[in-house]
Design a protein around this motif. Structure first.
Motif, mmCIF file in Angstrom:
data_model
loop_
_atom_site.group_PDB
_atom_site.id
_atom_site.type_symbol
_atom_site.label_atom_id
_atom_site.label_comp_id
_atom_site.label_asym_id
_atom_site.label_seq_id
_atom_site.Cartn_x
_atom_site.Cartn_y
_atom_site.Cartn_z
ATOM 1 N N TYR A 238 -24.688 81.111 -12.200
ATOM 2 C CA TYR A 238 -24.724 81.811 -10.909
ATOM 3 C C TYR A 238 -23.736 82.959 -10.769
ATOM 4 C CZ TYR A 238 -26.831 77.277 -10.098
ATOM 5 O OH TYR A 238 -27.602 76.149 -10.205
ATOM 6 N N ASP A 283 -33.976 72.983 -4.793
ATOM 7 C CA ASP A 283 -33.065 73.894 -4.088
ATOM 8 C C ASP A 283 -33.639 75.301 -3.947
ATOM 9 O OD1 ASP A 283 -31.202 72.095 -3.297
ATOM 10 O OD2 ASP A 283 -29.732 72.529 -4.849
ATOM 11 N N TRP A 284 -32.864 76.191 -3.348
ATOM 12 C CA TRP A 284 -33.429 77.495 -2.984
ATOM 13 C C TRP A 284 -33.848 78.310 -4.198
ATOM 14 C CZ3 TRP A 284 -32.122 82.405 -4.417
ATOM 15 C CH2 TRP A 284 -30.864 82.611 -4.981
ATOM 16 N N HIS A 317 -26.748 75.944 0.742
ATOM 17 C CA HIS A 317 -27.140 77.137 -0.021
ATOM 18 C C HIS A 317 -28.634 77.376 0.199
ATOM 19 C CE1 HIS A 317 -23.222 76.958 -1.923
ATOM 20 N NE2 HIS A 317 -23.424 75.667 -2.112
ATOM 21 N N GLN A 318 -28.964 78.549 0.790
ATOM 22 C CA GLN A 318 -30.351 78.742 1.215
ATOM 23 C C GLN A 318 -31.021 79.974 0.618
ATOM 24 O OE1 GLN A 318 -30.285 78.546 5.534
ATOM 25 N NE2 GLN A 318 -29.412 76.482 5.517
#
Ligand SMILES: Nc1ncnc2c1ncn2[C@@H]1O[C@H](COP(=O)(O)OP(=O)(O)O[C@H]2O[C@H](CO)[C@@H](O)[C@H](O)[C@H]2O)[C@@H](O)[C@H]1O
Length: 647
Positions: A238, A283-284, A317-318
């Protein structure tokens, strides 16, 4: 001539030798059919019939005889059906043996074995019938991390082990994640992944991108690694020392498009997965998958029978970006509303800021067929204003399709009796190795070697979620006690510096290991007596599960998955034997944290038998994926009962 016949009454699986269809034996010979029948689960039903047999005076012997013989001669020429077994005692074949060669006891035993073999066969038929009625799915995990290839936290653990558990249950499972290359030795994790000939063109960010696919078939799972230059740079998946990568929206948009193409175009083991897939988007980073299914594929008649599930590991976290980036996603026009996100007035930067943005996780929640989160406690918390990070109303409106499933753990990787990262293996039956692990850890850290001094550990990302500020602020008080504390973590620089600073002050009691190191995390889990987890919120939490399996007692904030998995110690339960696997405290304050830790330390020092009970109950707790995998299957079934999301 009289024969022993084996007649298949229904289908025979492909792996089964057909020699037994009508076998005649006129002499001593090895048949060997029993093992084949018993082992092959595709065989649905068989009957074994002795077309003609003679019983001896007690009616106890299964006999084949020569039809040309006279009655008197027959007694001498009788052949018994003897069994042949492997080293485990299982019947692996039968032999025809002259009657005279066997004692009466042997004959009785033979009969018993034949009867048992028939019972086993019946059982096997039952199981195979059960197996044939259980639905299996083509499951496509889409994830930014999958251990051991990539891992920065629990997402990597889950996406590295749940797929294997699902494959073991008969599902066809693919995991799609990026092929990160950062130029370090860790790149060798992809050494066994072979480049597939197929490449795909992806339309997004105003142009065409080409991605490649690498494939490794391991532990029953097709591991697919998407290859693109944007995944090749130093740092974590990331970001790097300068923070999160600025093009993460691009990198994970690519991942989602590639994941949607993979089942259609990749011939894995000779066959592609096809359109009837179950996408499990994690997740996103994978949140665009359900949006693409609804907006790009289904209107063209593709993936009409597919379903999608968004798994929420961390709602904080979006994937929120400025509204102007909508056009970059490669989603057809008309779907802006699905991604639209308007910040509440208090969260806007200035009075003229309209607060307009796009939110990938929100879009996934809207367009998925089902929503899963990683514990029951957290599935409720995210529907509250405190826990929903702005998505609580949306999640409440979809609560009928929201399920909490507590994570399991990889019991092979996290097994104190086989762990290669720890200096001494141990088990619930012999805990002596744990003390050796503690002493080795104290030596490794340069702490005074003291078996009687409680050693407390912390492992995790150094950020707000993990309550790291509360823990660090409690350290000066805690250091007045006779304890040692070791912390392993990386994350926000201020906390890393704080850890280094504390280590300078409390040289004999505190160690702060800044970095991400899996072998060290195993050694801390094994060597410590207590694991502290003061997480502000914790969707599930894995470290407390690892700790319990290693006889390390968790002391945790009473929240989310921590509340669901750690049972508070009650010394008076079970007629004074005690019950529970650790301590939970609430609300999350420095004082409560210290009080819970001090109770644990006091129990460790003063109540050895209670402590051992705590350790053993934790070690015996079933944290395997089995329970969770069954619950996932139930959710898959529900997903396919309803029509897919159509917009
Ligand atoms: N410095 C370090 N060195 C080595 N290993 C380290 C490390 N820091 C962390 N780890 C490892 O990373 C994993 C962290 O898992 P967690 O579940 O505790 O948290 P995380 O917040 O990443 O995961 C999110 O997803 C998971 C999975 O669903 C949820 O359990 C969790 O609640 C949610 O926040 C553990 O395996 C831990 O040992």
């Amino acid at each position: 001539m009289e024969t022993l016949q084996i007649i298949p009454s229904r289908t025979v699986g492909p792996g089964l030798r057909e020699t037994g269809v009508s076998s005649s034996f006129s002499g001593v010979g090895q048949v060997g059919f029993a093992s084949l029948l018993l082992r092959n689960r595709k065989v649905q039903s068989f009957c074994i019939r002795a077309r003609s047999y003679t019983e001896d005076r007690n009616g106890e012997d299964l006999i084949s005889r020569n039809s040309n013989s006279t009655q008197n001669e027959e007694r001498e020429e009788l052949l018994l059906l003897g069994t042949e077994r492997d080293s485990s005692g299982s019947v692996v074949g039968f032999q025809l043996i002259p009657h005279s060669a066997l004692s009466h006891e042997k004959i009785l035993e033979t009969r018993e074995v034949v009867a048992n073999a028939m019972d086993e066969l019946a059982e096997d038929i039952e199981t195979s019938d059960e197996a044939s009625t259980r639905t299996t799915y083509n499951v496509v995990f889409v994830t930014a991390e999958a251990a051991p290839y990539s891992k920065t936290g629990g997402l990597g653990d889950v996406c590295g082990s749940l797929p294997i558990a699902m494959a073991a249950r008969g599902h066809r499972v693919m995991v799609v994640s990026p092929r990160y290359l950062n130029g370090s030795a860790s790149d060798k994790v992809y050494a066994n992944a072979v480049e597939l000939e197929q490449r795909s063109q992806i339309y997004c960010f105003g142009g065409v991108q080409e991605v490649g696919f690498f494939h490794e078939f391991r532990a029953g799972v097709d591991w697919i690694f998407v290859d693109h230059l944007s995944y090749q740079r130093p740092g974590t998946p990331y970001g790097d020392t300068f923070g999160a990568f600025g093009d993460n929206q691009f990198r994970f948009t690519l991942l989602c498009h590639a994941a949607c193409e993979a089942p259609l175009v990749l011939p894995l083991g000779g066959f592609n997965y096809g359109e009837k897939c179950l996408f499990l988007a994690n997740d996103w980073h994978a949140g665009l998958v359900p949006v693409l299914l609804a907006a790009k594929y289904r209107p063209c008649g593709v993936y009409k029978d597919a379903r999608s599930i968004i798994a929420i590991h961390n709602i904080a976290h979006q994937g929120v970006e400025p509204a102007a980036t909508y056009k970059n996603f490669g989603v057809p026009g008309g779907w802006y509303k699905a991604l639209e996100w308007v910040f509440p007035p208090w969260a806007r930067t200035h009075a003229l800021d309209p607060g307009e943005a796009v939110n990938v996780l929100k879009a996934a929640i809207v367009t998925s067929d089902r929503i899963v989160t990683v514990s029951q406690g957290y599935s409720w918390e995210i529907t509250t204003p405190e826990g929903g990070y702005g998505l609580h109303e949306l999640l409440s409106s979809r609560s009928t399709v929201l399920t909490g499933i507590t994570n399991g753990i990889d019991c092979n990787e996290w097994n104190p009796s086989r762990d290669e990262h720890i200096p001494s293996q141990y088990s619930v039956h012999d805990l002596s190795g744990k003390l050796e692990c503690k002493i080795a850890l104290q030596k490794e850290l340069g702490l005074p070697v003291r078996s009687d001094c409680p050693l407390i550990g912390f492992i995790g990302r150094l950020d707000y979620q993990k309550g790291i500020d509360i823990l660090l602020s409690a350290v000066p008080d805690l250091m007045h006690d006779d304890v040692q504390l070791v912390m392993l973590g990386s994350g926000e620089k201020q906390y890393e510096d704080w850890m280094r600073h504390l280590e300078c002050i409390y040289k004999d009691k505190f160690r702060g290991w800044v970095g991400f190191n899996v072998p060290v995390s195993h050694r801390i889990t094994a060597g410590c007596d207590i694991l502290i987890m003061p997480s502000r919120f914790e969707p599930c939490g894995l470290n407390q599960l690892y700790a319990m399996r290693y006889g390390t007692i968790p002391v945790v904030h009473h929240t989310g998955g921590l509340r669901d998995t750690v049972q508070n110690f009650d010394p008076y339960a079970n007629e004074g034997i005690g019950d529970g696997t650790g301590w939970t405290f609430s609300p999350l304050t420095k004082e409560n944290l210290l009080a819970a830790l001090r109770t644990a330390v006091w129990t460790y020092k003063e109540h050895k038998s209670s402590w051992e009970g705590l350790m053993k109950r934790g070690m015996e707790r079933d944290s395997s994926w089995d329970v969770a995998a069954t619950q996932y299957e139930q959710v898959f079934e529900w997903a396919f009962i309803d029509p897919p999301y159509a917009g």
